[in-house]
Each structure stands twice: as C-alpha cells, then as structure tokens.
Design an enzyme around this catalytic site. Structure first.
Site, PDB file in Angstrom:
ATOM      1  N   ARG A 281       0.548  -1.318  -0.019  1.00  0.00           N
ATOM      2  CA  ARG A 281       0.208  -0.045  -0.518  1.00  0.00           C
ATOM      3  C   ARG A 281       0.805   1.632  -0.021  1.00  0.00           C
ATOM      4  O   ARG A 281       1.426   1.312   0.554  1.00  0.00           O
ATOM      5  CB  ARG A 281      -0.754   0.169   0.835  1.00  0.00           C
ATOM      6  CG  ARG A 281      -1.803   1.778   1.450  1.00  0.00           C
ATOM      7  CD  ARG A 281      -2.623   1.637   2.711  1.00  0.00           C
ATOM      8  NE  ARG A 281      -3.985   0.566   1.673  1.00  0.00           N
ATOM      9  CZ  ARG A 281      -4.983  -0.013   2.711  1.00  0.00           C
ATOM     10  NH1 ARG A 281      -5.091   1.364   3.648  1.00  0.00           N
ATOM     11  NH2 ARG A 281      -6.252  -0.409   2.167  1.00  0.00           N
TER      12      ARG A 281
ATOM     13  N   HIS B 134      -7.549   0.674  -6.443  1.00  0.00           N
ATOM     14  CA  HIS B 134      -7.894  -0.289  -5.008  1.00  0.00           C
ATOM     15  C   HIS B 134      -8.511  -1.353  -5.143  1.00  0.00           C
ATOM     16  O   HIS B 134      -9.170  -1.784  -5.566  1.00  0.00           O
ATOM     17  CB  HIS B 134      -8.520   0.729  -4.228  1.00  0.00           C
ATOM     18  CG  HIS B 134      -8.859   0.216  -2.601  1.00  0.00           C
ATOM     19  ND1 HIS B 134      -7.755  -1.061  -2.611  1.00  0.00           N
ATOM     20  CD2 HIS B 134      -9.034   0.703  -1.642  1.00  0.00           C
ATOM     21  CE1 HIS B 134      -8.015  -1.494  -1.735  1.00  0.00           C
ATOM     22  NE2 HIS B 134      -8.650  -0.182  -1.012  1.00  0.00           N
TER      23      HIS B 134
ATOM     24  N   GLN C 172     -10.469  -4.018  -2.964  1.00  0.00           N
ATOM     25  CA  GLN C 172     -11.246  -3.308  -2.905  1.00  0.00           C
ATOM     26  C   GLN C 172     -12.313  -3.666  -3.793  1.00  0.00           C
ATOM     27  O   GLN C 172     -13.550  -4.415  -3.268  1.00  0.00           O
ATOM     28  CB  GLN C 172     -11.636  -2.182  -2.780  1.00  0.00           C
ATOM     29  CG  GLN C 172     -12.797  -1.056  -1.855  1.00  0.00           C
ATOM     30  CD  GLN C 172     -13.388  -1.808  -0.675  1.00  0.00           C
ATOM     31  OE1 GLN C 172     -12.284  -1.658  -0.034  1.00  0.00           O
ATOM     32  NE2 GLN C 172     -14.506  -2.378  -0.818  1.00  0.00           N
TER      33      GLN C 172
ATOM     34  N   ASP D  36     -18.005   6.466  -1.237  1.00  0.00           N
ATOM     35  CA  ASP D  36     -16.146   6.417  -0.298  1.00  0.00           C
ATOM     36  C   ASP D  36     -15.450   7.967  -0.305  1.00  0.00           C
ATOM     37  O   ASP D  36     -16.988   9.268  -0.219  1.00  0.00           O
ATOM     38  CB  ASP D  36     -15.439   6.709  -1.584  1.00  0.00           C
ATOM     39  CG  ASP D  36     -14.085   6.315  -0.975  1.00  0.00           C
ATOM     40  OD1 ASP D  36     -13.794   5.837   0.064  1.00  0.00           O
ATOM     41  OD2 ASP D  36     -12.621   6.185  -1.788  1.00  0.00           O
TER      42      ASP D  36
ATOM     43  N   CYS E 127     -16.771   1.482   0.678  1.00  0.00           N
ATOM     44  CA  CYS E 127     -15.527   0.770   1.497  1.00  0.00           C
ATOM     45  C   CYS E 127     -14.944   0.850   2.272  1.00  0.00           C
ATOM     46  O   CYS E 127     -14.500  -0.143   2.991  1.00  0.00           O
ATOM     47  CB  CYS E 127     -14.473   1.062   0.059  1.00  0.00           C
ATOM     48  SG  CYS E 127     -13.885   2.806   0.233  1.00  0.00           S
TER      49      CYS E 127
ATOM     50  N   ARG F 275     -13.934  -8.898   1.146  1.00  0.00           N
ATOM     51  CA  ARG F 275     -12.288  -8.547   1.445  1.00  0.00           C
ATOM     52  C   ARG F 275     -11.967  -9.835   1.662  1.00  0.00           C
ATOM     53  O   ARG F 275     -10.384 -10.288   0.851  1.00  0.00           O
ATOM     54  CB  ARG F 275     -11.606  -7.319   2.254  1.00  0.00           C
ATOM     55  CG  ARG F 275     -12.665  -6.199   1.993  1.00  0.00           C
ATOM     56  CD  ARG F 275     -12.214  -5.843   0.805  1.00  0.00           C
ATOM     57  NE  ARG F 275     -10.497  -5.574   0.285  1.00  0.00           N
ATOM     58  CZ  ARG F 275     -10.354  -4.722   0.891  1.00  0.00           C
ATOM     59  NH1 ARG F 275     -10.301  -3.391   1.488  1.00  0.00           N
ATOM     60  NH2 ARG F 275      -8.319  -4.736   0.876  1.00  0.00           N
TER      61      ARG F 275
HETATM   62  N1   CP Z   1     -10.894  -0.542   2.551  1.00  0.00           N
HETATM   63  C1   CP Z   1      -9.648  -0.574   3.123  1.00  0.00           C
HETATM   64  O1   CP Z   1      -8.926  -0.998   2.212  1.00  0.00           O
HETATM   65  O2   CP Z   1      -9.884  -0.163   4.326  1.00  0.00           O
HETATM   66  P1   CP Z   1      -8.298  -0.224   5.088  1.00  0.00           P
HETATM   67  O3   CP Z   1      -8.259   1.674   4.475  1.00  0.00           O
HETATM   68  O4   CP Z   1      -8.971  -0.323   6.585  1.00  0.00           O
HETATM   69  O5   CP Z   1      -8.022  -1.209   4.632  1.00  0.00           O
HETATM   70  N1  NVA Z   2     -10.076   6.622  -1.166  1.00  0.00           N
HETATM   71  C1  NVA Z   2      -9.971   6.117   0.200  1.00  0.00           C
HETATM   72  C2  NVA Z   2      -9.722   4.975   0.413  1.00  0.00           C
HETATM   73  C3  NVA Z   2      -9.396   4.147   1.584  1.00  0.00           C
HETATM   74  C4  NVA Z   2      -9.833   2.829   1.685  1.00  0.00           C
HETATM   75  C5  NVA Z   2      -8.575   6.497   0.419  1.00  0.00           C
HETATM   76  O1  NVA Z   2      -7.622   6.500  -0.354  1.00  0.00           O
HETATM   77  O2  NVA Z   2      -8.006   7.034   1.334  1.00  0.00           O
END
Ligand code: CP
Ligand code: NVA
Length: 300
Positions: free
Chosen positions: A101, A128, A131, A219, A259, A287
């Site tokens: 990440r 993502h 997701q 989101d 999400c 997930r």
């Molecule tokens: N939806 C998602 O990716 O959540 P986290 O940021 O908690 O991993």
């Molecule tokens: N769009 C959000 C998603 C988190 C799971 C971010 O990137 O922070």
C-alpha cells in the site's frame, strides 16, 4: 513467470469469474481445510494506514497456511533511503509474495518491475483493485448478477472509483459517477473503459444519478494523502452526501455500499450507513474471501 495484481486488468475476465466463484466457495466453508500456502512467507509493506486490507490479508494468509510478515516502512531500511528497487530485489529472495500500500502507482510499478515474486496492490492513489474484488462479490451475492446492475457512485473520482470503473467494464455493470467538476475519475481509465464498450457515465447531479440505481456507493471526500485539501474538499463535496433523500430516489431494493472507513456525517449519514439497505459490513467481510482466492491464484 510471476503474476502481479496491480490493477483489476491483471486478471482476464475468465480469471475474474473463477476468482469470485472460488471466493464464494471459501466463504461457504468448502475447501476450508485447504492450506495451499503452507510454509510460505508473504510480506505486507504499508506506507498508509489500514484496518481492512491489512487484517484481512494477515488473517487470510494464516488461514491458507502461510505466515504474514508486516513491514513497517519506518522500521526497514526503505525508511532510511534504501531504494524501492533494491528493497524489491532483496525481499524477493525471502518472500513468496508481497502486498503493498503506497502513494503513487508508479512506485508500486517500480517495485513490481524489480521483484521476482508476485506483487499485490493493497491501494495506491490511482487504484484499489482488492476493494473492487470484494465489491463485485458483494453485488453478486445481493443482486444475483453483475451484468446490467446499475451502480451509482456519489463523490470523488478517486482510486476506489477508478477500480470500480475497470470492474464495471469487465463485468457489464452500468457505472455512473456523480462528482463535482475537476474531481472526475482518471481520464485514461475512463476513456479506456468506454472504448471497450463499457457503460460508464460522469454526471454532476447526484439526484439524477441516484434514480436508476441498484447500488449506491460512497467513499470519503478526502483520501489518504489529501489531508491538506480537507477544508476545500469538504466545501466542494457538500452536495455529494449519500443521505436519506438520495436513497429515496433510487430503486426500492437499492443496496448501499461503502469501502470504509466512513466519515459519518460527511459523505454518508448515520441513518443511511446503518439502514437495512446497507451492506457495508458484508462488503468488508468479503475482502477476506476474495483476497484468499487471489492469493491462491497468484502465489505458487
Ligand atoms: N477499504 C479499505 O481498504 O480499508 P482499509 O483502509 O482499512 O484497509
Ligand atoms: N479513497 C480512500 C480509500 C480508503 C480505503 C483513500 O484512498 O484513502
């Protein structure tokens, strides 16, 4: 040859179908004792916070018989200036796969180019895909199909929206995003989906977008890394809240997805996220199942 999962497009349509089927089987308890990854070690290198992605991967890896090694960038030499390329080369000698990440998608690609082991995108600023896998399984479970389902996304054209566009193009979901001008999804991803015949639309008015919706999706307005823009974004996105008024405009059997994490009272209200139509916790659970199916596909 190692296989990466940097975007949804790294899977063929057939593989995506098979993965969703496998995830349902794993969820139902079939193959529950199948520890396909016994003796393997899989890394998690996270430069941003995470609850769902991190824990669902860690638990999934354990359930498949492997060990998960969480790598905090500030505790490995990457945080002291070792290059991403050298980190990839070294970790490839110890691990059999890695979930990353990070911020720019290019950084993930640089790691993948120098890695001999499968790299899984655990979220970048652009995509993502993990997701989207869980979202597809959730829609399939709740609506019985994907093709022809109307998914309306309200808010920022961010990483989650971009991956949902790719997911829609691959499955025949009709995708509409209602967003303010200047906050559209990535232009290349959007144009590519349309050129492939996908039904994807950008509109400004959330009420118009909500009308035919089978799925309403929200989101956050401020994604990780955009904190400096918070005040500006909160003002701009005010009209893009998933609330009761919007919910009433959609089909009576509409489901609500997010999400997570949610900023309750901003992009979604308590009464909507806690309503009977909300499937956000099933979505979060999925997930785990979809990622286990993904690990089984990629890690040899
Ligand atoms: N939806 C998602 O990716 O959540 P986290 O940021 O908690 O991993
Ligand atoms: N769009 C959000 C998603 C988190 C799971 C971010 O990137 O922070």
């Amino acid at each position: 040859m190692k296989r990466d999962f940097l975007t949804l497009k790294d899977l063929s349509r057939e593989e995506l179908d098979a993965l969703l089927k496998k995830a349902s089987e794993l969820k139902s308890g079939k193959d529950a004792n199948q520890c396909l990854l016994i003796g393997k070690s899989i890394g998690l290198l996270f430069e941003k916070a995470s609850t769902r992605t991190r824990i669902s991967f860690q638990v999934g890896i354990y359930e498949l018989g492997a060990q998960a090694i969480y790598l905090n960038p500030s505790e490995i030499q990457l945080g002291r200036g070792e290059t991403i390329e050298d980190t990839a080369r070294v970790l490839s000698r110890y691990l059999q796969g890695i979930i990353i990440r990070t911020f720019t998608h290019q950084k993930l690609e640089r790691f993948a180019q120098n890695s001999a082991i499968p790299v899984i995108n655990g979220l970048t600023d652009l995509h993502h895909p993990c997701q989207a896998l869980a979202d597809l399984l959730t829609i399939k479970e709740k609506k019985g199909k994907l093709k022809g389902v109307h998914l309306t996304y309200i808010g920022d054209g961010n990483n989650v929206a971009n991956s949902l566009i790719e997911a829609s193009a691959m499955t025949g979901i009709h995708f509409t995003i209602a967003c303010p001008k200047g906050y559209e999804p990535n232009g290349t991803i959007y144009k590519k989906a349309r050129s492939e015949g996908a039904i994807v639309k950008i509109v400004r008015n959330p009420k118009e977008a909500a009308k035919a919706a089978d799925v309403l999706y929200a989101d956050v307005w401020v994604s990780m890394g955009q904190e400096k823009e918070s005040a500006k974004r909160e003002k701009l996105f005010k009209g893009y809240q998933l609330n009761k008024r919007l919910l009433k405009l959609a089909k009576p059997d509409v489901i609500v997805m997010h999400c997570l994490p949610a900023h309750r009272g901003e992009e979604i209200t308590d009464e909507v996220i806690d309503s009977p139509q909300s499937v956000v916790f099933d979505q979060a659970e999925n997930r785990l199942h979809t990622q286990k199916a993904l690990l089984e596909l990629l890690i040899k």
